[in-house]
Design a protein around this motif. Structure first.
Motif, PDB file in Angstrom:
ATOM      1  N   LYS A 144       0.814  -1.218   0.000  1.00 48.77           N
ATOM      2  CA  LYS A 144       0.000   0.000   0.000  1.00 48.77           C
ATOM      3  C   LYS A 144       0.847   1.267   0.000  1.00 48.77           C
ATOM      4  CE  LYS A 144      -2.371  -1.100   3.643  1.00 48.77           C
ATOM      5  NZ  LYS A 144      -3.386  -1.033   4.719  1.00 48.77           N
ATOM      6  N   ASP A 145       1.992   1.238   0.672  1.00 54.20           N
ATOM      7  CA  ASP A 145       2.813   2.448   0.778  1.00 54.20           C
ATOM      8  C   ASP A 145       3.531   2.793  -0.519  1.00 54.20           C
ATOM      9  OD1 ASP A 145       2.047   2.939   3.330  1.00 54.20           O
ATOM     10  OD2 ASP A 145       3.884   2.231   4.280  1.00 54.20           O
ATOM     11  N   THR A 146       3.517   1.900  -1.495  1.00 50.28           N
ATOM     12  CA  THR A 146       4.078   2.286  -2.794  1.00 50.28           C
ATOM     13  C   THR A 146       3.307   3.448  -3.409  1.00 50.28           C
ATOM     14  OG1 THR A 146       2.706   0.588  -3.877  1.00 50.28           O
ATOM     15  CG2 THR A 146       4.958  -0.031  -3.276  1.00 50.28           C
ATOM     16  N   ALA A 157       2.209   9.696  -5.314  1.00 45.80           N
ATOM     17  CA  ALA A 157       1.588  10.957  -4.919  1.00 45.80           C
ATOM     18  C   ALA A 157       2.603  12.090  -4.798  1.00 45.80           C
ATOM     19  CB  ALA A 157       0.850  10.784  -3.584  1.00 45.80           C
ATOM     20  N   VAL A 158       3.865  11.765  -4.461  1.00 39.95           N
ATOM     21  CA  VAL A 158       4.849  12.816  -4.183  1.00 39.95           C
ATOM     22  C   VAL A 158       6.004  12.807  -5.181  1.00 39.95           C
ATOM     23  CG1 VAL A 158       6.446  13.716  -2.448  1.00 39.95           C
ATOM     24  CG2 VAL A 158       4.258  12.764  -1.734  1.00 39.95           C
ATOM     25  N   LEU A 159       6.477  11.624  -5.561  1.00 43.89           N
ATOM     26  CA  LEU A 159       7.689  11.522  -6.374  1.00 43.89           C
ATOM     27  C   LEU A 159       7.410  11.200  -7.833  1.00 43.89           C
ATOM     28  CD1 LEU A 159       9.884   9.465  -3.867  1.00 43.89           C
ATOM     29  CD2 LEU A 159       9.751  11.945  -4.126  1.00 43.89           C
ATOM     30  N   THR A 160       6.169  11.294  -8.252  1.00 48.32           N
ATOM     31  CA  THR A 160       5.753  10.991  -9.631  1.00 48.32           C
ATOM     32  C   THR A 160       6.162   9.579 -10.047  1.00 48.32           C
ATOM     33  OG1 THR A 160       7.758  11.921 -10.672  1.00 48.32           O
ATOM     34  CG2 THR A 160       5.929  13.433 -10.253  1.00 48.32           C
ATOM     35  N   PHE A 161       6.157   8.668  -9.111  1.00 43.69           N
ATOM     36  CA  PHE A 161       6.444   7.273  -9.435  1.00 43.69           C
ATOM     37  C   PHE A 161       5.206   6.678 -10.105  1.00 43.69           C
ATOM     38  CE2 PHE A 161       6.539   2.736  -7.877  1.00 43.69           C
ATOM     39  CZ  PHE A 161       7.513   2.335  -8.784  1.00 43.69           C
ATOM     40  N   PRO A 162       5.322   6.140 -11.320  1.00 43.64           N
ATOM     41  CA  PRO A 162       4.140   5.698 -12.075  1.00 43.64           C
ATOM     42  C   PRO A 162       3.587   4.363 -11.592  1.00 43.64           C
ATOM     43  CG  PRO A 162       6.102   5.280 -13.353  1.00 43.64           C
ATOM     44  CD  PRO A 162       6.563   5.989 -12.109  1.00 43.64           C
ATOM     45  N   GLU A 163       3.081   4.341 -10.346  1.00 45.72           N
ATOM     46  CA  GLU A 163       2.519   3.110  -9.806  1.00 45.72           C
ATOM     47  C   GLU A 163       1.020   3.046 -10.081  1.00 45.72           C
ATOM     48  OE1 GLU A 163       0.484   3.513  -6.840  1.00 45.72           O
ATOM     49  OE2 GLU A 163       0.722   5.625  -7.253  1.00 45.72           O
ATOM     50  N   LEU A 164       0.342   2.085  -9.471  1.00 44.07           N
ATOM     51  CA  LEU A 164      -1.054   1.798  -9.802  1.00 44.07           C
ATOM     52  C   LEU A 164      -1.986   2.949  -9.470  1.00 44.07           C
ATOM     53  CD1 LEU A 164      -3.107  -0.248 -10.832  1.00 44.07           C
ATOM     54  CD2 LEU A 164      -3.203  -1.216  -8.536  1.00 44.07           C
ATOM     55  N   LEU A 165      -1.830   3.533  -8.285  1.00 47.80           N
ATOM     56  CA  LEU A 165      -2.724   4.622  -7.907  1.00 47.80           C
ATOM     57  C   LEU A 165      -2.499   5.868  -8.751  1.00 47.80           C
ATOM     58  CD1 LEU A 165      -4.964   5.292  -5.895  1.00 47.80           C
ATOM     59  CD2 LEU A 165      -3.226   6.217  -4.366  1.00 47.80           C
ATOM     60  N   ALA A 166      -1.244   6.130  -9.130  1.00 46.12           N
ATOM     61  CA  ALA A 166      -0.963   7.269  -9.994  1.00 46.12           C
ATOM     62  C   ALA A 166      -1.573   7.079 -11.375  1.00 46.12           C
ATOM     63  CB  ALA A 166       0.546   7.487 -10.106  1.00 46.12           C
ATOM     64  N   SER A 167      -1.623   5.829 -11.834  1.00 42.54           N
ATOM     65  CA  SER A 167      -2.229   5.576 -13.140  1.00 42.54           C
ATOM     66  C   SER A 167      -3.727   5.837 -13.114  1.00 42.54           C
ATOM     67  CB  SER A 167      -1.969   4.130 -13.566  1.00 42.54           C
ATOM     68  OG  SER A 167      -2.630   3.217 -12.705  1.00 42.54           O
ATOM     69  N   ALA A 168      -4.354   5.746 -11.937  1.00 38.71           N
ATOM     70  CA  ALA A 168      -5.786   6.017 -11.846  1.00 38.71           C
ATOM     71  C   ALA A 168      -6.085   7.485 -12.128  1.00 38.71           C
ATOM     72  CB  ALA A 168      -6.313   5.629 -10.463  1.00 38.71           C
ATOM     73  N   ASN A 169      -5.205   8.386 -11.702  1.00 41.44           N
ATOM     74  CA  ASN A 169      -5.411   9.808 -11.987  1.00 41.44           C
ATOM     75  C   ASN A 169      -5.358  10.075 -13.484  1.00 41.44           C
ATOM     76  OD1 ASN A 169      -5.680  10.774  -9.297  1.00 41.44           O
ATOM     77  ND2 ASN A 169      -3.474  10.597  -9.017  1.00 41.44           N
ATOM     78  N   THR A 170      -4.341   9.543 -14.147  1.00 43.86           N
ATOM     79  CA  THR A 170      -4.232   9.724 -15.595  1.00 43.86           C
ATOM     80  C   THR A 170      -5.399   9.082 -16.328  1.00 43.86           C
ATOM     81  OG1 THR A 170      -1.823   9.642 -15.316  1.00 43.86           O
ATOM     82  CG2 THR A 170      -2.682   9.467 -17.550  1.00 43.86           C
ATOM     83  N   MET A 171      -5.778   7.906 -15.895  1.00 40.28           N
ATOM     84  CA  MET A 171      -6.877   7.183 -16.525  1.00 40.28           C
ATOM     85  C   MET A 171      -8.199   7.923 -16.333  1.00 40.28           C
ATOM     86  SD  MET A 171      -7.778   3.169 -15.923  1.00 40.28           S
ATOM     87  CE  MET A 171      -7.818   3.424 -14.137  1.00 40.28           C
ATOM     88  N   SER A 172      -8.399   8.510 -15.164  1.00 38.04           N
ATOM     89  CA  SER A 172      -9.627   9.247 -14.896  1.00 38.04           C
ATOM     90  C   SER A 172      -9.764  10.458 -15.811  1.00 38.04           C
ATOM     91  CB  SER A 172      -9.659   9.684 -13.437  1.00 38.04           C
ATOM     92  OG  SER A 172     -10.758  10.526 -13.171  1.00 38.04           O
ATOM     93  N   GLY A 173      -8.649  11.189 -15.997  1.00 35.62           N
ATOM     94  CA  GLY A 173      -8.705  12.349 -16.883  1.00 35.62           C
ATOM     95  C   GLY A 173      -8.912  11.972 -18.329  1.00 35.62           C
TER      96      GLY A 173
END
Length: 296
Positions: free
Chosen positions: A209-211, A216-232
């Protein structure tokens, strides 16, 4: 039927519990209905918002690359943090001050720092003092933060698991001539692993979970970060995107927990099935081999 924790329920207590259960189910159904109506009124349940997740484009373009990065960072952190945490936990039990004190300082220091701060510090460290490229830097920083924090927590789990064993285990092993390293490796650790397994798995779930902090902070393209791009990309369908990602996280962590439960049960059954009774000659042979090893 009475128990150690509570007495058997009487007729009035049973009726009261039935009423409480029925009331809770009614309240839960009302809350679920309210959530459903709120989402439906806002158009969040329209098929157009959920349709992309029933085709392969969303998974191949956004979800799968993010999931790969999440699993890569989590796997690297687990592979490094587990042996490092075990080493630090055993070092804290050492009789030598020059081993015990540095291990205690390391564990207490990194256990007190938030993992996000460790990730940011790691990112700056790799940026200023190494030749790691900007593309790989977020992964290195995320793994570094996860390893430093979780290895410290795992060290405390290992130390507590070993200390929880009866002292007679180590005393009996030393009585037949085993050295302290042999006692730790052959007697204490195998028994403590079963007791520590639930806590270790809980910490591994925390690593997965902590990945998301790196995204959120280091622009690491993990699963949760992909949700933001996918949502837009799919018209700001935030609810659908994050629901799908949440289900994936639940599936990963549930699989990890289920595997650990299966492994714990298997270890317990194996210990019960190997309860052989040793005779006098066997005990003498064991003591003789231990004495030979100690002399060598």
């Amino acid at each position: 039927m009475s128990s150690v924790l509570y007495d058997a329920q009487g007729p009035r207590a049973k009726r009261r519990n039935v009423l409480y259960t029925a009331g809770f189910l009614v309240v839960l159904a009302a809350v679920l209905w309210w959530v459903y109506k709120a989402l439906d009124d806002k158009g969040q349940l329209d098929w157009a918002l959920w349709k992309p997740f029933f085709s392969g484009e969303a998974y191949s373009t956004y979800i799968w690359p993010g999931l790969q990065n999440t699993l890569k960072a989590a796997a690297l952190a687990m592979l490094i943090a587990l042996p490092l945490g075990a080493t630090l936990g055993i070092a804290r039990l050492s009789d030598h001050v020059w081993v015990r004190v540095p291990a205690t300082i390391v564990v207490e220091f990194f256990r007190a720092i938030p993992v996000l701060v460790l990730m940011i510090f790691g990112n700056e460290l790799y940026s200023q003092y190494t030749d790691v490229t900007s593309d790989d830097r977020p992964l290195y920083a995320v793994v570094t933060g996860l390893v430093l924090y979780n290895a410290s927590v795992l060290a405390e789990i290992v130390r507590a698991g070993i200390l929880a064993l009866p002292k007679g285990q180590s005393e009996a092993a030393m009585a037949i001539g085993l050295r302290k390293g042999q006692v730790m490796r052959l007697i204490l650790l195998p028994q403590a692993v079963t007791a520590m397994l639930p806590a270790i798995v809980s910490q591994l779930v925390v690593i997965v979970k902590d990945t998301a902090l790196g995204g959120a902070v280091l622009t690491f393209p993990e699963l949760l970060a992909s949700a933001n791009t996918m949502s837009g990309y799919y018209g700001a369908n935030t609810i659908a995107s994050f629901t799908v990602v949440a289900v994936i996280f639940v599936a990963i962590n549930f699989s990890l927990t289920s595997f650990a439960s299966w492994l714990e049960g298997r270890l317990r059954r194996r210990k019960k099935s190997t309860g052989a009774v040793l005779g006098v000659e066997d005990s003498v042979n064991i003591a003789g081999h231990a004495g030979t090893g100690a002399a060598a």
